[in-house]
Motif scaffolding. Sequence first.
Motif, PDB file in Angstrom:
ATOM      1  N   LYS A  29      -3.147 -37.370 -35.001  1.00 24.36           N
ATOM      2  CA  LYS A  29      -2.561 -38.329 -34.053  1.00 24.36           C
ATOM      3  C   LYS A  29      -3.349 -38.437 -32.752  1.00 24.36           C
ATOM      4  N   SER A  30      -4.391 -37.636 -32.585  1.00 24.37           N
ATOM      5  CA  SER A  30      -5.181 -37.681 -31.351  1.00 24.37           C
ATOM      6  C   SER A  30      -5.802 -39.059 -31.153  1.00 24.37           C
ATOM      7  N   ILE A  31      -5.596 -39.614 -29.981  1.00 19.58           N
ATOM      8  CA  ILE A  31      -6.180 -40.910 -29.627  1.00 19.58           C
ATOM      9  C   ILE A  31      -7.575 -40.635 -29.071  1.00 19.58           C
ATOM     10  N   LEU A  32      -8.560 -41.299 -29.644  1.00 21.27           N
ATOM     11  CA  LEU A  32      -9.953 -41.009 -29.309  1.00 21.27           C
ATOM     12  C   LEU A  32     -10.246 -41.142 -27.822  1.00 21.27           C
ATOM     13  N   THR A  33      -9.748 -42.179 -27.185  1.00 23.63           N
ATOM     14  CA  THR A  33     -10.062 -42.395 -25.773  1.00 23.63           C
ATOM     15  C   THR A  33      -9.130 -41.610 -24.858  1.00 23.63           C
ATOM     16  N   ASN A  34      -7.844 -41.734 -25.044  1.00 25.43           N
ATOM     17  CA  ASN A  34      -6.876 -41.099 -24.137  1.00 25.43           C
ATOM     18  C   ASN A  34      -6.816 -39.590 -24.299  1.00 25.43           C
ATOM     19  N   ASP A  35      -6.686 -39.113 -25.534  1.00 24.49           N
ATOM     20  CA  ASP A  35      -6.505 -37.677 -25.772  1.00 24.49           C
ATOM     21  C   ASP A  35      -7.820 -36.903 -25.796  1.00 24.49           C
ATOM     22  N   LEU A  36      -8.869 -37.519 -26.333  1.00 25.22           N
ATOM     23  CA  LEU A  36     -10.127 -36.801 -26.499  1.00 25.22           C
ATOM     24  C   LEU A  36     -11.179 -37.170 -25.458  1.00 25.22           C
ATOM     25  N   PHE A  59     -15.948 -50.239 -39.114  1.00 26.13           N
ATOM     26  CA  PHE A  59     -15.344 -51.421 -38.498  1.00 26.13           C
ATOM     27  C   PHE A  59     -14.873 -52.443 -39.532  1.00 26.13           C
ATOM     28  N   GLU A  60     -14.914 -52.072 -40.797  1.00 22.82           N
ATOM     29  CA  GLU A  60     -14.553 -53.006 -41.868  1.00 22.82           C
ATOM     30  C   GLU A  60     -13.142 -53.570 -41.695  1.00 22.82           C
ATOM     31  N   ASN A  61     -12.168 -52.723 -41.398  1.00 22.54           N
ATOM     32  CA  ASN A  61     -10.785 -53.170 -41.294  1.00 22.54           C
ATOM     33  C   ASN A  61     -10.334 -53.339 -39.849  1.00 22.54           C
ATOM     34  N   GLN A  62     -10.629 -52.356 -39.028  1.00 18.09           N
ATOM     35  CA  GLN A  62     -10.252 -52.400 -37.616  1.00 18.09           C
ATOM     36  C   GLN A  62     -11.026 -51.332 -36.871  1.00 18.09           C
ATOM     37  N   ILE A  63     -11.054 -51.441 -35.579  1.00 16.71           N
ATOM     38  CA  ILE A  63     -11.702 -50.413 -34.773  1.00 16.71           C
ATOM     39  C   ILE A  63     -10.751 -49.222 -34.724  1.00 16.71           C
ATOM     40  N   PRO A  64     -11.213 -48.055 -35.134  1.00 10.90           N
ATOM     41  CA  PRO A  64     -10.317 -46.895 -35.123  1.00 10.90           C
ATOM     42  C   PRO A  64      -9.985 -46.466 -33.700  1.00 10.90           C
ATOM     43  N   SER A  65      -8.709 -46.152 -33.478  1.00 12.57           N
ATOM     44  CA  SER A  65      -8.312 -45.668 -32.156  1.00 12.57           C
ATOM     45  C   SER A  65      -7.822 -44.225 -32.227  1.00 12.57           C
ATOM     46  N   THR A  66      -7.490 -43.756 -33.431  1.00 12.29           N
ATOM     47  CA  THR A  66      -7.027 -42.377 -33.596  1.00 12.29           C
ATOM     48  C   THR A  66      -7.845 -41.687 -34.675  1.00 12.29           C
ATOM     49  N   VAL A  67      -7.728 -40.384 -34.715  1.00 14.43           N
ATOM     50  CA  VAL A  67      -8.381 -39.613 -35.780  1.00 14.43           C
ATOM     51  C   VAL A  67      -7.806 -40.056 -37.129  1.00 14.43           C
ATOM     52  N   GLU A  68      -6.517 -40.321 -37.162  1.00 12.60           N
ATOM     53  CA  GLU A  68      -5.859 -40.768 -38.393  1.00 12.60           C
ATOM     54  C   GLU A  68      -6.477 -42.069 -38.923  1.00 12.60           C
ATOM     55  N   ASP A  69      -6.821 -42.999 -38.028  1.00 10.50           N
ATOM     56  CA  ASP A  69      -7.468 -44.247 -38.438  1.00 10.50           C
ATOM     57  C   ASP A  69      -8.771 -43.965 -39.181  1.00 10.50           C
ATOM     58  N   ILE A  70      -9.531 -43.003 -38.682  1.00 19.90           N
ATOM     59  CA  ILE A  70     -10.807 -42.635 -39.325  1.00 19.90           C
ATOM     60  C   ILE A  70     -10.536 -42.032 -40.700  1.00 19.90           C
TER      61      ILE A  70
END
Length: 75
Positions: A29-36, A59-70
Amino acid sequence: MDKKVLEIISKIIEENDIENINCKEISDKSILTNDLGFDSFNLAQLTVEIESEFGIDIFENQIPSTVEDILKQIK
């Protein structure tokens, strides 16, 4: 969490001296910009590393914002 993804994120944090980040506390759930504390340069590094390691277009589907997105994109 995928061990390789955690290694890549931790490496970027360490190489760029991102302060006040304990790599042991990184979660899905870590947010790449805010948490990390990632800035645009760190996000670019992360993108290159993930795409190279896993052979995907992050970037195929969306720009990842969390570790979970990756993690969703590499599965």
